[in-house]
Design a protein around this motif. Structure first.
Motif, PDB file in Angstrom:
ATOM      1  N   TRP A 118       0.841  -1.210   0.000  1.00  0.00           N
ATOM      2  CA  TRP A 118       0.000   0.000   0.000  1.00  0.00           C
ATOM      3  C   TRP A 118       0.870   1.252   0.000  1.00  0.00           C
ATOM      4  O   TRP A 118       0.615   2.214  -0.714  1.00  0.00           O
ATOM      5  N   LEU A 121       2.202   1.756  -3.426  1.00  0.00           N
ATOM      6  CA  LEU A 121       1.231   2.367  -4.337  1.00  0.00           C
ATOM      7  C   LEU A 121       1.086   3.858  -4.076  1.00  0.00           C
ATOM      8  O   LEU A 121       0.888   4.651  -4.999  1.00  0.00           O
ATOM      9  N   PHE A 137       4.743   1.848 -12.522  1.00  0.00           N
ATOM     10  CA  PHE A 137       4.669   0.436 -12.141  1.00  0.00           C
ATOM     11  C   PHE A 137       5.820  -0.317 -12.816  1.00  0.00           C
ATOM     12  O   PHE A 137       6.017  -0.190 -14.022  1.00  0.00           O
ATOM     13  N   GLN A 215       3.438  -7.611  -6.078  1.00  0.00           N
ATOM     14  CA  GLN A 215       2.351  -7.672  -7.060  1.00  0.00           C
ATOM     15  C   GLN A 215       1.633  -6.325  -7.183  1.00  0.00           C
ATOM     16  O   GLN A 215       1.219  -5.925  -8.267  1.00  0.00           O
ATOM     17  N   MET A 216       1.516  -5.633  -6.065  1.00  0.00           N
ATOM     18  CA  MET A 216       0.745  -4.379  -6.077  1.00  0.00           C
ATOM     19  C   MET A 216       1.413  -3.283  -6.900  1.00  0.00           C
ATOM     20  O   MET A 216       0.750  -2.351  -7.341  1.00  0.00           O
ATOM     21  N   GLY A 219       3.317  -4.356 -11.905  1.00  0.00           N
ATOM     22  CA  GLY A 219       2.703  -4.175 -13.222  1.00  0.00           C
ATOM     23  C   GLY A 219       2.221  -5.447 -13.891  1.00  0.00           C
ATOM     24  O   GLY A 219       1.286  -5.418 -14.671  1.00  0.00           O
ATOM     25  N   GLY A 220       2.874  -6.595 -13.626  1.00  0.00           N
ATOM     26  CA  GLY A 220       2.312  -7.878 -14.046  1.00  0.00           C
ATOM     27  C   GLY A 220       2.485  -8.285 -15.495  1.00  0.00           C
ATOM     28  O   GLY A 220       1.608  -8.939 -16.040  1.00  0.00           O
TER      29      GLY A 220
END
Lengths: 282, 275
Positions: A118, A121, A137, A215-216, A219-220
């Motif tokens: 958090w 982010l 990201f 993961q947050m 960007g994935g």
């Protein structure tokens, strides 16, 4: 006497349960990984970065590289902070301030990783966005978040190691005319090398295995290496695709293969730790 | 010797419990019946909201609701790991298990963008080109000079599948897209990232992002029938499912409250069509 026997039985039961769970995990992951290797070979997936499980493309190179890059970056970013905090806690503070300092560090170790995510982010991603003009990201943000996460763990271990350096060594160095800085660099840190290495390996383990915080902010995407564009690690891709490929589906074996690689990397770390412990005893 | 026997015995009991996924009968076990609902995250809030009403009239039945995405729900249903699948997608042709579908309604999907892009309306072609990464700056579609950042969901998402089929067609999502695991994460990313565009299930408040019109249509909850981009969230149950499971699916299909959760409907409650 009877209480002793019950206690012993409980302990043995707990140990047996632990072993059973561990064996079950190893068997399940190993079986899936074996099926995967039988169908796709061992080398192909490791040298390909094409990941599209629904189309049966299982290249995991991007995730292996992503895991190593993010972990390496986190360690580099964390190192100055760890050194500063551990030296402050071990050699500068004394008495109540030192105890309070250690308690605060311990508190940060206990913060759940989602909170760090958090923070990432809210702070790291906007910061990277402002500095680079990208979306923010990517592995760089993930490395920053991981660095913040491992600083308390690594610092506490380093701090305890620095405190154990015999005062005779320090006093001897100072008595011979060395300055505080010279004593730190040439006496205290070399004498703490084994303990610091252990702390380093624990930090690597934590960084390599971290999932949700990374993961947050990462960007994935399956991309071999760009610090500023969306990427992924072994753990984040496992999290993302577990839903897509539940157990007993073909793609799930690919996830088992990835999980096996993580377990192998962790096993190597544990082995290195035991080697370092052996060195420190020797 | 005795302690080794004790250890082996304890290990055997623990191992059988763990490996078989249940404890031996003599160890006692729950008598409650369990129903597992799994799948599309877009349906979870609605299902959880109305479930207590059903549970009040079905004592001894415990219902577990879990997400994972439409694909996961359908796979789990096929493998008998779930009793009811929530899905925005039709079951894949490879799914061998005969299932019954209970349509919940329509779930509008909207294109949402960072508020300051300077564009209100896109053609379907422009929307596809944006999400595919072919348009890289909002200036190319008449907006501000801001680079486009696309935000998407993982492949397990039913909303992604709808956008893939209806907007992108044969093109693929941009490989530079930021992948977020939930609708809420997409909303936050689009809201905070300059130039960002993504797709949202219209289940949550969507203030602080710009909802883009598509072609000649603008989204309004009051005119949901006219909005052309939507998923059809449904519950899927195995044809051979126990009566209680079918009863629960009918109940969930019949609650008008789902409109409060962004699932709009016009079918008669209780209507089910077999596949």
């Amino acid at each position: 006497m009877r209480a002793d026997r019950i206690a012993a039985l409980v302990m043995k039961g707990a140990l047996a349960l632990f072993i059973a769970v561990w064996v079950m995990v190893a068997v399940i992951v190993g079986a899936g990984a074996w099926r995967f290797v039988s169908a796709n070979g061992l080398v192909g997936p490791l040298v390909s970065s094409r990941w599209s499980p629904l189309a049966a493309h299982y290249g995991i190179l991007a995730f292996v590289v992503g895991s190593m890059a993010v972990t390496g970056l986190a360690l580099v970013l964390a190192a100055p902070g760890v050194l500063a905090l551990s030296v402050t806690g071990a050699r500068i503070l004394r008495g109540a301030p030192q105890r309070a300092f250690i308690q605060i560090l311990t508190l940060f170790v206990a913060v759940p990783s989602v909170v760090y995510g958090w923070w990432g982010l809210s702070v790291a991603v906007p910061l990277i966005r402002r500095l680079t003009g990208t979306a923010g990201f990517g592995p760089l943000s993930a490395g920053i978040v991981l660095a913040v996460m491992i600083v308390p763990t690594f610092s506490i271990m380093a701090l305890q190691t620095l405190r154990q350096v015999p005062s005779s060594l320090v006093e001897g160095s100072l008595g011979l005319g060395a300055s505080e800085d010279q004593t730190l660099w040439h006496v205290i840190l070399p004498a703490s090398r084994a303990g610091l290495s252990q702390g380093f390996l624990v930090a690597v383990g934590r960084a390599l295995g971290e999932t949700i915080a990374v993961q947050m902010v990462i960007g994935g995407q399956s991309r071999v290496l760009s610090l500023l564009k969306p990427g992924a690690t072994l753990t984040t891709q496992l999290l993302t695709d577990l839903a897509l490929m539940p157990a007993r589906t073909p793609g799930h074996d690919a996830l088992d293969f990835m999980a096996l690689w993580l377990m192998i990397l962790m096993a190597v770390l544990v082995w290195l730790q035991s080697r370092v412990r052996g060195m420190s005893r020797g | 010797m005795s302690s080794r026997r004790q250890f082996l015995h304890a290990m055997g009991v623990a191992g059988s419990g763990v490996l078989l996924g249940r404890w031996p009968a003599w160890a006692g076990g729950p008598e409650a019946r369990y129903i597992t609902i799994m799948g599309a995250t877009s349906c979870i809030s609605y299902v959880k909201a109305v479930l207590p009403e059903w549970e009040r009239t079905h004592h001894g039945v415990k219902v577990a609701v879990t997400g994972g995405g439409s694909y996961a729900g359908l796979h789990a249903l096929a493998l008998a790991q779930a009793d009811i699948a929530m899905a925005d997608l039709a079951p894949p042709g490879s799914m061998a298990v005969p299932v019954r579908r209970y349509l919940l309604g329509r779930l509008p999907i909207v294109l949402a963008a960072w508020p300051h892009i300077g564009v209100d309306r896109l053609s379907w072609g422009q929307a596809g080109a944006l999400l595919a990464g072919d348009i890289v700056n909002w200036r190319q579609v008449g907006g501000a000079d801001v680079p486009v950042v696309t935000v998407s969901r993982p492949e397990s998402s039913g909303a992604r599948e709808v956008v893939q089929q209806r907007v992108l067609g044969t093109r693929r999502f941009s490989p530079d897209s930021i992948i977020q695991l939930s609708n809420g994460a997409v909303l936050r990313t689009v809201m905070e990232t300059p130039g960002a565009v993504g797709y949202l299930e219209a289940t949550a408040p969507m203030h602080r992002v710009r909802i883009l019109s598509m072609g000649s249509r603008s989204f309004s909850p009051h005119a949901w029938r006219l909005w052309p981009l939507y998923a059809e969230p449904s519950l899927y149950v195995r044809v051979q499912a126990p009566k209680e499971v079918r009863n629960l699916a009918v109940f969930l299909q019949g609650r008008p409250k789902r409109q409060d959760f962004g699932i709009y409907f016009e079918q008669r409650p209780g209507q089910a069509d077999a596949r």
